[in-house]
Scaffold this motif. Structure first.
Motif, PDB file in Angstrom:
ATOM      1  N   GLY A   7       0.822  -1.016  -0.116  1.00 25.09           N
ATOM      2  CA  GLY A   7      -0.046   0.238  -0.038  1.00 25.09           C
ATOM      3  C   GLY A   7       0.999   1.441  -0.017  1.00 25.09           C
ATOM      4  N   LYS A   8       2.297   1.101   0.289  1.00 27.00           N
ATOM      5  CA  LYS A   8       2.813   2.584   0.072  1.00 27.00           C
ATOM      6  C   LYS A   8       3.801   2.589  -1.818  1.00 27.00           C
ATOM      7  CE  LYS A   8       3.545   2.980   4.531  1.00 27.00           C
ATOM      8  NZ  LYS A   8       2.495   1.601   5.531  1.00 27.00           N
ATOM      9  N   VAL A   9       4.050   4.211  -1.433  1.00 29.38           N
ATOM     10  CA  VAL A   9       4.823   4.192  -2.882  1.00 29.38           C
ATOM     11  C   VAL A   9       5.258   4.560  -2.355  1.00 29.38           C
ATOM     12  CG1 VAL A   9       4.093   5.435  -4.904  1.00 29.38           C
ATOM     13  CG2 VAL A   9       2.249   4.721  -3.598  1.00 29.38           C
ATOM     14  N   ALA A  10       6.783   4.451  -3.315  1.00 31.60           N
ATOM     15  CA  ALA A  10       8.012   4.797  -3.588  1.00 31.60           C
ATOM     16  C   ALA A  10       8.337   5.466  -4.609  1.00 31.60           C
ATOM     17  CB  ALA A  10       8.874   3.728  -2.266  1.00 31.60           C
ATOM     18  N   ILE A  11       9.383   6.440  -3.899  1.00 35.57           N
ATOM     19  CA  ILE A  11      10.591   6.922  -5.259  1.00 35.57           C
ATOM     20  C   ILE A  11      11.803   6.448  -4.869  1.00 35.57           C
ATOM     21  CG2 ILE A  11      11.092   9.354  -6.003  1.00 35.57           C
ATOM     22  CD1 ILE A  11       8.434  10.451  -6.489  1.00 35.57           C
ATOM     23  N   LYS A  33       4.634  -0.102  -4.404  1.00 33.22           N
ATOM     24  CA  LYS A  33       5.312   0.895  -5.576  1.00 33.22           C
ATOM     25  C   LYS A  33       6.364   1.430  -5.938  1.00 33.22           C
ATOM     26  CE  LYS A  33      -0.012   0.255  -5.771  1.00 33.22           C
ATOM     27  NZ  LYS A  33      -0.630  -0.351  -4.481  1.00 33.22           N
ATOM     28  N   VAL A  34       6.407   1.042  -6.368  1.00 35.62           N
ATOM     29  CA  VAL A  34       7.672   2.144  -6.920  1.00 35.62           C
ATOM     30  C   VAL A  34       7.802   2.702  -8.292  1.00 35.62           C
ATOM     31  CG1 VAL A  34      10.804   2.250  -6.616  1.00 35.62           C
ATOM     32  CG2 VAL A  34       9.455   0.227  -5.285  1.00 35.62           C
ATOM     33  N   VAL A  35       8.436   3.962  -7.859  1.00 29.64           N
ATOM     34  CA  VAL A  35       9.469   4.988  -9.445  1.00 29.64           C
ATOM     35  C   VAL A  35      10.427   4.920  -9.548  1.00 29.64           C
ATOM     36  CG1 VAL A  35       8.924   7.395  -9.608  1.00 29.64           C
ATOM     37  CG2 VAL A  35       7.278   6.774  -8.860  1.00 29.64           C
ATOM     38  N   VAL A  36      10.726   4.703 -10.417  1.00 36.34           N
ATOM     39  CA  VAL A  36      12.160   4.242 -10.535  1.00 36.34           C
ATOM     40  C   VAL A  36      12.547   5.330 -11.345  1.00 36.34           C
ATOM     41  CG1 VAL A  36      13.931   3.217 -11.876  1.00 36.34           C
ATOM     42  CG2 VAL A  36      11.624   1.927 -10.656  1.00 36.34           C
ATOM     43  N   ARG A  93      -0.905   9.128  -4.328  1.00 40.55           N
ATOM     44  CA  ARG A  93       0.057   9.995  -2.511  1.00 40.55           C
ATOM     45  C   ARG A  93       1.373   8.979  -3.236  1.00 40.55           C
ATOM     46  NH1 ARG A  93      -2.485   7.697   1.968  1.00 40.55           N
ATOM     47  NH2 ARG A  93      -0.505   7.417   3.555  1.00 40.55           N
ATOM     48  N   VAL A  94       2.385   9.556  -1.873  1.00 41.15           N
ATOM     49  CA  VAL A  94       3.687   9.235  -1.884  1.00 41.15           C
ATOM     50  C   VAL A  94       4.307   9.106  -0.472  1.00 41.15           C
ATOM     51  CG1 VAL A  94       5.677   9.851  -2.283  1.00 41.15           C
ATOM     52  CG2 VAL A  94       4.238  10.238  -3.784  1.00 41.15           C
ATOM     53  N   ASP A  95       4.741   7.856  -0.187  1.00 38.35           N
ATOM     54  CA  ASP A  95       4.741   7.146   1.121  1.00 38.35           C
ATOM     55  C   ASP A  95       6.837   7.486   1.426  1.00 38.35           C
ATOM     56  OD1 ASP A  95       2.124   6.874   2.286  1.00 38.35           O
ATOM     57  OD2 ASP A  95       2.965   5.521   0.536  1.00 38.35           O
ATOM     58  N   ILE A  96       7.580   7.541   0.714  1.00 38.81           N
ATOM     59  CA  ILE A  96       8.698   6.879   0.715  1.00 38.81           C
ATOM     60  C   ILE A  96       9.670   7.755  -0.367  1.00 38.81           C
ATOM     61  CG2 ILE A  96      10.482   5.522   1.147  1.00 38.81           C
ATOM     62  CD1 ILE A  96       8.127   3.490   1.468  1.00 38.81           C
ATOM     63  N   LEU A  97      10.080   8.462  -0.538  1.00 40.92           N
ATOM     64  CA  LEU A  97      11.320   8.920  -0.879  1.00 40.92           C
ATOM     65  C   LEU A  97      12.847   8.971  -0.920  1.00 40.92           C
ATOM     66  CD1 LEU A  97      11.671  10.827  -3.042  1.00 40.92           C
ATOM     67  CD2 LEU A  97      12.291  12.318  -1.343  1.00 40.92           C
TER      68      LEU A  97
END
Length: 304
Positions: A7-11, A33-36, A93-97
């Protein structure tokens, strides 16, 4: 309890190779879910290609995960804003950077051009500033955020030929320290990872057998620890070759000199007391230093 990111979104910036790739794959494996992100440039920052980041995305998808690629140059705020907006449009959303992107332009200070100095600062420091700024309001609004800076022993302790890199890597710790204070009430935790890893940034600096011991995969477990719901806050986690440790900036208790005693000679005379580690502290903010010195001054003014 296992650490999961469902459920978290990471960049993850600079995720086409090395540490960033390892971080992105590990976050995805545990459900994020990851933004590479990767500009796809050479080690010195020149050039650009989306091939590396696209390959990482395909690896994540092939393993059953979700990911998207974005080639933003982290030194360009408009490109970073576009990356964050695409993540928001896709996942909401964005949870992690993870601020991992970096370049090297190593030379001794005497031989280094100011352009090379500035470029490294722009990528490492301003890249971290740009990415953090682009997600900050979102994290405040959703009352959740986990941000990881990438620092280095070169910044904390120095390394020959890396004045530009060392300055940038120490600067992100100053950025972290204040963001911790400003983000606390919004459940935003900010930490720093100080990795020692064999990547293309260091491949010509170490022999082959040593590089094998310094695989990025021996750093990434530390990164995951800093991204979790129960992550610490304002922690510098050093990691490499399977070793993990924390680094802390301490200030000694110091001395007090009355107005009549104020002189460099008096300081030198009491240098042992100035530098004595007894009662040294890791101060919670810059204000705490002022409080300490004022407390000493007021105590000295009290009648004996």
């Amino acid at each position: 309890m296992s650490i999961e990111f469902k459920g978290k979104v990471a960049i993850v910036t600079g995720a086409g190779n090395g540490l960033g790739k390892s971080h992105a794959l590990a976050l995805a494996k545990r459900g994020a879910k990851v933004v590479v992100n990767d500009l796809g440039g050479a080690r010195d920052g020149s050039g650009g290609s989306s091939a590396a980041s696209e390959q990482v995305v395909q690896e994540i998808i092939a393993a059953g995960g979700e990911a998207m690629s974005h080639g933003a140059n982290v030194a360009d705020f408009a490109q970073v804003q576009d990356m964050v907006q695409q993540a928001m449009d896709k996942w909401g959303r964005v949870d992690i950077l993870v601020n991992n992107a970096g370049i090297l332009r190593d030379k001794s200070f005497a031989k280094m051009s100011l352009d090379d100095f500035k470029l490294v600062i722009d990528v490492h420091l301003m890249g971290s500033v740009n990415c953090t700024k682009a997600v900050w309001d979102t994290m405040r609004e959703q009352n959740y955020g986990r941000i990881v800076m990438t620092t280095s022993s070169s910044g904390m302790y120095g390394n020959f030929g890396q004045t530009n890199y060392g300055a940038a890597k120490m600067a992100v710790l100053g950025l972290m320290n204040t963001l911790v204070l400003e983000g606390a009430k919004h459940n935003i935790r900010v930490n720093a990872l100080a990795p020692t890893a064999g990547t293309r940034m260091t491949e010509d600096l170490m022999p082959e057998n040593i590089l094998g011991m310094l695989a990025p995969e021996y750093v990434t477990p530390g990164l995951l620890t800093l991204c979790d719901d129960d992550a610490p806050n304002r922690t510098i986690l050093s990691a490499g070759a399977g070793g993990y440790a924390t680094a802390t900036i301490y200030e000694t208790d110091g001395i007090f000199l009355s107005p009549e005693e104020q002189s460099p000679e008096a300081i030198r005379e009491q240098w042992q007391a100035v530098t004595a580690p007894d009662n040294q502290q890791a101060l919670e903010s810059g204000v705490k230093q002022s409080e300490k010195f004022l407390t000493k001054a007021m105590a000295a003014m009290q009648p004996s």
